[in-house]
Write an enzyme that holds these catalytic residues in place. Structure first.
Site, mmCIF file in Angstrom:
data_model
loop_
_atom_site.group_PDB
_atom_site.id
_atom_site.type_symbol
_atom_site.label_atom_id
_atom_site.label_comp_id
_atom_site.label_asym_id
_atom_site.label_seq_id
_atom_site.Cartn_x
_atom_site.Cartn_y
_atom_site.Cartn_z
ATOM 1 N N ASP A 309 0.823 -1.203 0.000
ATOM 2 C CA ASP A 309 0.000 0.000 0.000
ATOM 3 C C ASP A 309 0.863 1.262 0.000
ATOM 4 O OD1 ASP A 309 -2.936 -1.139 0.730
ATOM 5 O OD2 ASP A 309 -1.363 -2.257 1.744
ATOM 6 N N PRO A 350 -12.401 3.666 -2.069
ATOM 7 C CA PRO A 350 -11.733 2.507 -2.684
ATOM 8 C C PRO A 350 -10.996 1.619 -1.697
ATOM 9 C CG PRO A 350 -10.596 4.571 -3.199
ATOM 10 C CD PRO A 350 -11.904 4.948 -2.590
ATOM 11 N N ASP A 351 -10.627 2.137 -0.539
ATOM 12 C CA ASP A 351 -9.943 1.327 0.458
ATOM 13 C C ASP A 351 -10.901 0.738 1.493
ATOM 14 O OD1 ASP A 351 -7.300 0.764 0.079
ATOM 15 O OD2 ASP A 351 -6.511 2.357 1.342
ATOM 16 N N ASP A 368 -29.131 3.483 5.469
ATOM 17 C CA ASP A 368 -28.242 4.550 4.998
ATOM 18 C C ASP A 368 -27.152 4.816 6.037
ATOM 19 O OD1 ASP A 368 -26.998 6.714 3.845
ATOM 20 O OD2 ASP A 368 -28.644 8.126 4.223
ATOM 21 N N HIS A 375 -15.237 10.704 10.770
ATOM 22 C CA HIS A 375 -14.659 9.997 11.907
ATOM 23 C C HIS A 375 -14.760 8.475 11.745
ATOM 24 C CE1 HIS A 375 -14.608 8.526 16.141
ATOM 25 N NE2 HIS A 375 -13.809 9.546 16.377
ATOM 26 N N ASN A 389 -3.188 -3.657 -1.802
ATOM 27 C CA ASN A 389 -3.817 -3.339 -3.078
ATOM 28 C C ASN A 389 -3.112 -2.174 -3.770
ATOM 29 O OD1 ASN A 389 -4.676 -1.395 -1.214
ATOM 30 N ND2 ASN A 389 -6.619 -1.042 -2.262
ATOM 31 N N ASN A 467 -10.370 11.665 25.723
ATOM 32 C CA ASN A 467 -9.319 12.626 25.346
ATOM 33 C C ASN A 467 -9.177 13.831 26.263
ATOM 34 O OD1 ASN A 467 -8.786 11.153 23.039
ATOM 35 N ND2 ASN A 467 -10.217 12.314 21.798
ATOM 36 N N TYR A 479 -17.017 -0.080 31.573
ATOM 37 C CA TYR A 479 -17.696 -1.354 31.815
ATOM 38 C C TYR A 479 -16.709 -2.519 31.743
ATOM 39 C CZ TYR A 479 -21.988 1.328 31.173
ATOM 40 O OH TYR A 479 -22.999 2.253 31.296
ATOM 41 N N VAL A 482 -15.741 -4.468 28.515
ATOM 42 C CA VAL A 482 -15.123 -3.708 27.426
ATOM 43 C C VAL A 482 -13.608 -3.670 27.580
ATOM 44 C CG1 VAL A 482 -14.966 -1.420 26.354
ATOM 45 C CG2 VAL A 482 -17.181 -2.281 27.162
ATOM 46 N N ASP A 505 -7.143 -0.764 30.016
ATOM 47 C CA ASP A 505 -6.598 -2.113 29.844
ATOM 48 C C ASP A 505 -5.254 -2.135 29.140
ATOM 49 O OD1 ASP A 505 -8.741 -3.799 30.989
ATOM 50 O OD2 ASP A 505 -9.946 -2.914 29.397
ATOM 51 N N SER A 529 -9.676 7.697 19.849
ATOM 52 C CA SER A 529 -10.504 7.087 18.803
ATOM 53 C C SER A 529 -9.657 6.338 17.786
ATOM 54 C CB SER A 529 -11.311 8.155 18.072
ATOM 55 O OG SER A 529 -12.415 8.568 18.812
#
Length: 591
Positions: A309, A350-351, A368, A375, A389, A467, A479, A482, A505, A529
């Site tokens: 890539d 495309p990726d 939809d 994001h 690719n 953040n 929780y 998670v 964690d 994120s």
């Protein structure tokens, strides 16, 4: 039952897209979705946020410019009318490019595509690595930049870029000055309205775009060895006007796969090295690479696997840091699905588009899932972009499918109801892993029941820590079901914005991360994120390598193989340390 709380992305885009820049995302701090009111006060200093935002902007601009300059470099060695078709293809893919032209020695156009506002090469007053650049200039109310590359025969190829996307995207948070100190972007926020560099505050630091010399200022408010390739096979990229089947027959190659303009060819009479060398000497071939093999079977040799890539080698430091290239020969993510519960996903990128399953819009109960924020597309690409690719970026899990679930709108806002609804839909439609790069600071019974539902159905759940440089836990990160992910930088230091606490964690890369973006774009962004989907991708790799593992076992393999950071085996800043793809997958191999 508690009233659903409003959720939102506190930091919209930190950076503009590498292929096209956008105006829809308001920049304010590192990416993660957080509650939009009554939050604990952020302990992140605005100067640090501004510096990181400017850094992301500069890196994304570099990503964008390097892609176009690479194209001009390639075309400088191309002869004939085929350039016209290639010009047009590039214009179709990238609408921010106004046009291209080949000029003779006197500056008159020989070939052209698109509409250039000027072909005045006297504007090309800057040079870097053989590429010529102009300062930004204004034509008919729009701002443009000219780029050029000289050919050996004295001709010159030029391309013009419409910079309006930069102006609109950065209209609120940043200012950009060209190499002469002239500001061609000024934000609407009074903090970033400058007419000259003499007006800049002493504490305001610039991030410089290499080659262009632009300065970006941001001022915000406060033992069975498995081969790593298939013998006698190569993947090639041919010009779009070339018929791959006819080319292969003419050259005597067996055509194994056709994904125009990419092909897999085989020559049983040649060793791989000779085959690659011959292909690279073929003027028709734009790219030739071994056809790498990936397997989730038993143990393998510990050998790096490097995808082809475009942005992997020069920009994706994050994948090397977590030893993804050392681990990809253990598993590739086959037969797994990662649900991205976020702002949706770009269905035409495309990726990404080759990886998407049926999706869902939990906001309006429709199909939809189109991303109108950016994001979710960025998060999805980190976890599982189409890989090997040639174009774009590599994802952590090469073969995993992406289940796009839209729970946040174009402003990055939604509700605990929509998030919970998205979780139920993901579980009921076969997700193996759920990534949630979002959260707020309030417990929701509705949300927690959805989390428990996913956990009982053996789905691995991964979430960002937040953040705000705060110890106060976010939900769903707190929780126990998670896996909560904090962020580190390229030096494996804790990111200054990353939330901490005994619910963290592990850590993963979360600063200056390149990935896919809405509207067929690429961007460099920062935030927890961006850290979370690295771990989601690893969870999918582990489930692919051993489908009999349950979600708790997958979590144990991830946490038990971390590279320890900070004090002790566990601490509140890094958890058990930084994720390690190779070590986690190696633990899963039969002994």
């Amino acid at each position: 039952m508690k009233k659903p709380a409003i959720w939102g992305i506190a930091l919209a885009a930190l950076a503009i897209a590498g292929m096209v820049f956008t105006s829809q995302v308001e920049q304010s701090q590192p990416h993660t979705a957080v509650f939009d009111s009554h939050q604990p006060k952020s302990r992140v200093h605005s100067t640090s946020k501004d510096r990181l935002m400017a850094e992301d902007l500069a890196k994304t601009t570099t990503l964008f410019i390097s892609s176009l300059s690479g194209q001009l470099e390639k075309w400088s060695n191309t002869q004939g009318e085929s350039l016209t078709d290639e010009f047009q293809q590039e214009l179709n893919e990238h609408p921010y490019i106004s046009g291209f032209s080949v000029l003779d020695k006197g500056g008159s156009p020989l070939l052209a595509a698109g509409t250039l506002s000027t072909i005045d090469t006297s504007l090309l007053i800057h040079q870097d690595n053989g590429m010529h650049y102009s300062n930004p200039y204004n034509k008919n109310g729009n701002t443009f930049m000219l780029m050029g590359k000289d050919k050996d025969d004295g001709q010159r190829i030029i391309g013009e870029i419409d910079l309006s996307f930069i102006q609109s995207y950065l209209a609120k948070t940043a200012a950009i000055a060209d190499s002469s100190g002239t500001f061609f972007v000024n934000g609407s926020d009074p903090n970033v309205q400058f007419s000259s560099i003499d007006e800049l505050p002493d504490e305001l630091e610039a991030q410089t775009v290499p080659g262009l010399g632009w300065n970006i200022y941001v001022k915000s408010d406060d033992n069975v060895a498995i081969q790593s390739f298939h013998e006698n096979q190569a993947v090639v990229k041919l010009p779009p006007q070339i018929n791959g089947n006819e080319w292969a027959q003419k050259k005597g190659y067996e055509l194994l796969a056709d994904n125009h303009p990419f092909y897999i060819v085989k020559d049983g009479n040649k060793e791989l090295q000779r085959l690659i060398e011959d292909l690279q000497q073929d003027e028709t071939v734009l790219f030739a690479e071994p056809n790498y093999a990936f397997s989730n079977q038993v143990r393998t040799v510990e050998k790096k696997v490097e995808p082809n890539d475009e942005y992997f080698k020069p920009y994706q430091w994050n994948l090397k840091q977590i030893h993804a290239d050392d681990g990809w020969n253990f598993a590739n993510g086959t037969d797994t699905t990662i649900a991205i519960i976020d702002t949706g996903v770009d269905p035409n990128h495309p990726d990404l588009k080759g990886k998407l399953t049926e999706g869902y819009n939990a906001i309006d109960d429709s199909s939809d899932y189109k991303d109108t924020n950016g994001h979710g597309s960025h998060v999805a690409g980190i976890a599982a972009a189409v890989t090997n690719n040639i174009d774009g970026v590599a994802g952590v899990s090469w073969q995993s499918k992406i289940m796009p679930i839209k729970v946040l709108d174009e402003n990055g806002e939604g509700s605990s109801y929509s998030v919970a609804r998205g979780i139920y839909w993901a579980v009921d439609h076969g997700a193996d892993v759920i990534n949630m790069s979002l959260g707020d600071y309030y417990h929701s019974d509705l949300l927690y029941e959805a989390i428990q539902y996913a956990d009982k159905h053996d789905v691995v759940i991964v979430s960002a820590s937040g953040n705000d440089n705060s110890e106060e836990p976010m939900y769903p990160a707190v929780y126990p079901e998670v896996i909560t992910v904090a962020a580190v930088d390229q030096d494996r230091n804790r990111s200054f914005f990353s939330n901490f606490g005994d619910h963290v964690d592990l850590a993963a890369p979360g600063e200056n991360i390149p990935s896919t973006y809405k509207d067929n774009q690429y961007a460099v962004l920062s935030g927890t994120s961006m850290a979370s989907p690295h771990v989601a991708g690893l969870a999918a790799l582990l489930r692919s390598a051993n489908p009999d593992l349950n979600n708790d076992q997958i979590g144990d393999l991830i946490l038990g193989a971390c590279d320890q950071l900070g004090d002790g085996d566990y601490n509140v800043y890094y958890g058990y340390g930084e994720m390690n793809v190779q070590a986690s997958l190696n633990q899963n191999q039969p002994r």
